[in-house]
Write a protein that holds these residues in place. Structure first.
Motif, PDB file in Angstrom:
ATOM      1  N   ARG A  23       0.814  -1.211   0.000  1.00 40.12           N
ATOM      2  CA  ARG A  23       0.000   0.000   0.000  1.00 40.12           C
ATOM      3  C   ARG A  23       0.852   1.268   0.000  1.00 40.12           C
ATOM      4  NH1 ARG A  23      -5.207  -1.061   1.843  1.00 40.12           N
ATOM      5  NH2 ARG A  23      -5.636   1.105   1.277  1.00 40.12           N
ATOM      6  N   ARG A  24       2.101   1.166   0.414  1.00 39.09           N
ATOM      7  CA  ARG A  24       2.968   2.345   0.426  1.00 39.09           C
ATOM      8  C   ARG A  24       3.239   2.864  -0.979  1.00 39.09           C
ATOM      9  NH1 ARG A  24       7.742  -0.116   3.989  1.00 39.09           N
ATOM     10  NH2 ARG A  24       7.287  -1.777   2.503  1.00 39.09           N
ATOM     11  N   LEU A  25       3.237   1.966  -1.961  1.00 38.35           N
ATOM     12  CA  LEU A  25       3.420   2.404  -3.347  1.00 38.35           C
ATOM     13  C   LEU A  25       2.244   3.264  -3.792  1.00 38.35           C
ATOM     14  CD1 LEU A  25       4.723  -0.926  -4.935  1.00 38.35           C
ATOM     15  CD2 LEU A  25       6.066   1.082  -4.300  1.00 38.35           C
ATOM     16  N   GLU A  26       1.047   2.857  -3.430  1.00 37.82           N
ATOM     17  CA  GLU A  26      -0.138   3.634  -3.772  1.00 37.82           C
ATOM     18  C   GLU A  26      -0.151   4.970  -3.041  1.00 37.82           C
ATOM     19  OE1 GLU A  26      -3.299  -0.004  -4.523  1.00 37.82           O
ATOM     20  OE2 GLU A  26      -2.922   0.661  -2.465  1.00 37.82           O
ATOM     21  N   GLN A  27       0.253   4.954  -1.777  1.00 40.03           N
ATOM     22  CA  GLN A  27       0.297   6.190  -1.004  1.00 40.03           C
ATOM     23  C   GLN A  27       1.316   7.162  -1.574  1.00 40.03           C
ATOM     24  OE1 GLN A  27       1.094   4.731   2.920  1.00 40.03           O
ATOM     25  NE2 GLN A  27      -0.968   3.872   3.198  1.00 40.03           N
ATOM     26  N   ALA A  28       2.456   6.620  -2.031  1.00 39.77           N
ATOM     27  CA  ALA A  28       3.480   7.483  -2.617  1.00 39.77           C
ATOM     28  C   ALA A  28       2.967   8.145  -3.888  1.00 39.77           C
ATOM     29  CB  ALA A  28       4.735   6.669  -2.920  1.00 39.77           C
ATOM     30  N   ALA A  29       2.254   7.386  -4.717  1.00 37.47           N
ATOM     31  CA  ALA A  29       1.686   7.964  -5.934  1.00 37.47           C
ATOM     32  C   ALA A  29       0.655   9.028  -5.594  1.00 37.47           C
ATOM     33  CB  ALA A  29       1.057   6.872  -6.785  1.00 37.47           C
ATOM     34  N   GLY A  30      -0.118   8.804  -4.521  1.00 36.92           N
ATOM     35  CA  GLY A  30      -1.115   9.778  -4.108  1.00 36.92           C
ATOM     36  C   GLY A  30      -0.493  11.072  -3.630  1.00 36.92           C
ATOM     37  N   THR A  31       0.628  10.971  -2.914  1.00 37.32           N
ATOM     38  CA  THR A  31       1.288  12.182  -2.428  1.00 37.32           C
ATOM     39  C   THR A  31       1.892  13.002  -3.563  1.00 37.32           C
ATOM     40  OG1 THR A  31       3.363  10.957  -2.081  1.00 37.32           O
ATOM     41  CG2 THR A  31       1.827  11.114  -0.217  1.00 37.32           C
ATOM     42  N   LEU A  32       2.124  12.354  -4.708  1.00 36.38           N
ATOM     43  CA  LEU A  32       2.657  13.064  -5.875  1.00 36.38           C
ATOM     44  C   LEU A  32       1.553  13.718  -6.701  1.00 36.38           C
ATOM     45  CD1 LEU A  32       5.398  10.523  -7.019  1.00 36.38           C
ATOM     46  CD2 LEU A  32       5.732  12.694  -5.830  1.00 36.38           C
ATOM     47  N   GLY A  33       0.321  13.607  -6.238  1.00 32.63           N
ATOM     48  CA  GLY A  33      -0.778  14.308  -6.896  1.00 32.63           C
ATOM     49  C   GLY A  33      -1.668  13.446  -7.767  1.00 32.63           C
ATOM     50  N   ALA A  34      -1.422  12.138  -7.813  1.00 28.76           N
ATOM     51  CA  ALA A  34      -2.245  11.270  -8.654  1.00 28.76           C
ATOM     52  C   ALA A  34      -3.598  11.041  -7.997  1.00 28.76           C
ATOM     53  CB  ALA A  34      -1.544   9.933  -8.886  1.00 28.76           C
ATOM     54  N   SER A  35      -4.645  11.033  -8.801  1.00 28.94           N
ATOM     55  CA  SER A  35      -5.987  10.769  -8.298  1.00 28.94           C
ATOM     56  C   SER A  35      -6.120   9.283  -7.961  1.00 28.94           C
ATOM     57  CB  SER A  35      -7.029  11.161  -9.340  1.00 28.94           C
ATOM     58  OG  SER A  35      -6.930  10.309 -10.479  1.00 28.94           O
ATOM     59  N   PRO A  36      -7.102   8.910  -7.129  1.00 25.57           N
ATOM     60  CA  PRO A  36      -7.286   7.484  -6.793  1.00 25.57           C
ATOM     61  C   PRO A  36      -7.474   6.604  -8.022  1.00 25.57           C
ATOM     62  CG  PRO A  36      -8.546   8.850  -5.293  1.00 25.57           C
ATOM     63  CD  PRO A  36      -7.996   9.777  -6.340  1.00 25.57           C
ATOM     64  N   VAL A  37      -8.212   7.101  -9.028  1.00 20.53           N
ATOM     65  CA  VAL A  37      -8.424   6.320 -10.254  1.00 20.53           C
ATOM     66  C   VAL A  37      -7.111   6.129 -10.992  1.00 20.53           C
ATOM     67  CG1 VAL A  37      -9.584   6.248 -12.488  1.00 20.53           C
ATOM     68  CG2 VAL A  37     -10.820   7.062 -10.477  1.00 20.53           C
ATOM     69  N   TRP A  38      -6.325   7.199 -11.080  1.00 23.55           N
ATOM     70  CA  TRP A  38      -5.037   7.119 -11.784  1.00 23.55           C
ATOM     71  C   TRP A  38      -4.062   6.214 -11.042  1.00 23.55           C
ATOM     72  CZ3 TRP A  38      -3.875   7.750 -16.513  1.00 23.55           C
ATOM     73  CH2 TRP A  38      -2.552   7.924 -16.931  1.00 23.55           C
TER      74      TRP A  38
END
Length: 229
Positions: free
Chosen positions: A121-136
């Motif tokens: 899940r840390r990979l998803e969280q890292a992408a989220g902190t970079l501004g990616a939307s949940p769908v992206w």
């Protein structure tokens, strides 16, 4: 051994057609359901989990009878689809595809769900902190990671569809050229005097298709696994 008659070729092609359609139509629902079961935290998730895996515990004939009640021409859903959209499942190849999809769905969901459970899940969280939307995040991070599991689920569902008998013959009968798939054709041949040779040929074809699918899935899963790594 594989000097097949036109009727046998028709049964083989129909089985492939039914199985491929069953997998293709159920795959988006399988991914979505697996994601919900893996990540969902809501009241009633245990009921959803039980419903998804119910076809694994019910006798296939019971599942076929339920489908007939729901999707038959006079069924609750079947009559609505027939009257408003002209869609008929009972005693049609589309009904065989529906039965195969229902029977293979739990295996597909289980394989994909295990892949979702294993995602860091840390990979998803890292992408989220970079501004990616949940769908992206789901499309570019989560889905590529779970692709080996998706492939495993697809192959398991396809193999189950190729071997489905009980639900199919109950829901759509055994009509040559329309609903007679490999398993029902083999069953018919075993009831006919002198049909053992033809049944043996179809058994050989069924084993060959299943082995090819399993070997191909293992090869592709390893390649996808290396790419993800």
């Amino acid at each position: 051994m594989f000097d097949l008659s036109p009727e046998e070729i028709t049964a083989i092609l129909l089985s492939l057609k039914v199985s491929l359609w069953a997998v293709a139509v159920s795959l988006p629902f399988g991914i979505g359901t697996a994601f919900v079961l893996s990540r969902g935290r809501f009241r009633g998730i245990a009921v959803l989990d039980a419903l998804v895996y119910l076809p694994l515990t019910l006798p296939p004939v019971v599942t076929g009878f339920i489908l007939l009640i729901l999707f038959g021409r006079r069924g609750v859903i079947g009559s609505f689809l027939d009257h408003h959209f002209g869609i008929v499942f009972a005693f049609r190849w589309t009904g065989a595809a529906l039965a195969c999809a229902v029977m293979g769905f739990p295996l597909m969901v289980r394989a994909i769900r295990l892949s979702f459970d294993a995602v860091d899940r840390r990979l998803e969280q890292a992408a989220g902190t970079l501004g990616a939307s949940p769908v992206w995040v789901f499309l570019t991070v989560t889905l590529p990671i779970v692709l080996p599991g998706v492939l495993a689920g697809v192959i398991m569902s396809f193999a189950r569809a190729m071997g489905e008998f009980g639900a199919t013959i109950t829901f759509v009968s055994n009509i040559p050229g329309e609903t007679q798939t490999l398993p029902t054709a083999i069953y018919t041949l075993t009831q006919v005097p002198g049909g053992d040779a033809a049944a043996f040929r179809l058994v050989g074809v069924s084993v060959a298709i299943s082995m090819t699918a399993l070997i191909a899935s293992e090869y592709m899963a390893r390649r996808l696994g290396r790419r993800v790594a």
